[in-house]
Motif scaffolding. Sequence first.
Motif, mmCIF file in Angstrom:
data_model
loop_
_atom_site.group_PDB
_atom_site.id
_atom_site.type_symbol
_atom_site.label_atom_id
_atom_site.label_comp_id
_atom_site.label_asym_id
_atom_site.label_seq_id
_atom_site.Cartn_x
_atom_site.Cartn_y
_atom_site.Cartn_z
ATOM 1 N N GLY A 102 -31.311 59.599 -13.504
ATOM 2 C CA GLY A 102 -30.096 59.221 -14.224
ATOM 3 C C GLY A 102 -29.988 59.946 -15.550
ATOM 4 N N GLU B 176 -34.097 55.518 -15.726
ATOM 5 C CA GLU B 176 -34.451 56.330 -14.561
ATOM 6 C C GLU B 176 -34.347 57.830 -14.892
ATOM 7 N N PRO C 194 -26.554 58.827 -9.605
ATOM 8 C CA PRO C 194 -27.718 57.929 -9.572
ATOM 9 C C PRO C 194 -27.330 56.520 -9.094
#
Length: 110
Positions: free
Chosen positions: A88, A85, A27
């Motif tokens: 992530g 995120e 990520p």
Amino acid sequence: MVLVSESSEQMQNAGRLWHEHLDAPFPASLRGAEFGDTDMVLLDAETAGCVLTWLNNGGVLDAERTSILQGCIENLDRVIPQIAEPAGTQYYERLRQLAVLVARALSSTT
């Protein structure tokens, strides 16, 4: 007999997850990111290194790497809830799943 098939199944599951992990891009938003004193790139590298060593050694991991893996699991448990995120979170959840699978396999052989 049960241990052999269980061990083989653990290796297969770990191998499958490992290939998924290798295919997933790191990520971008977590490059250089730290949560507390945990560097996310280093956490990825340390965890992956332990998992790869376990896979390459046929399900065996030395005491030092086993200790490192346990620390990685603790760090993953602490930082995953802080990742905003979704990509992530998914990346590190899979890494944690791999680490836990290896740790469980190691504890079942001792």
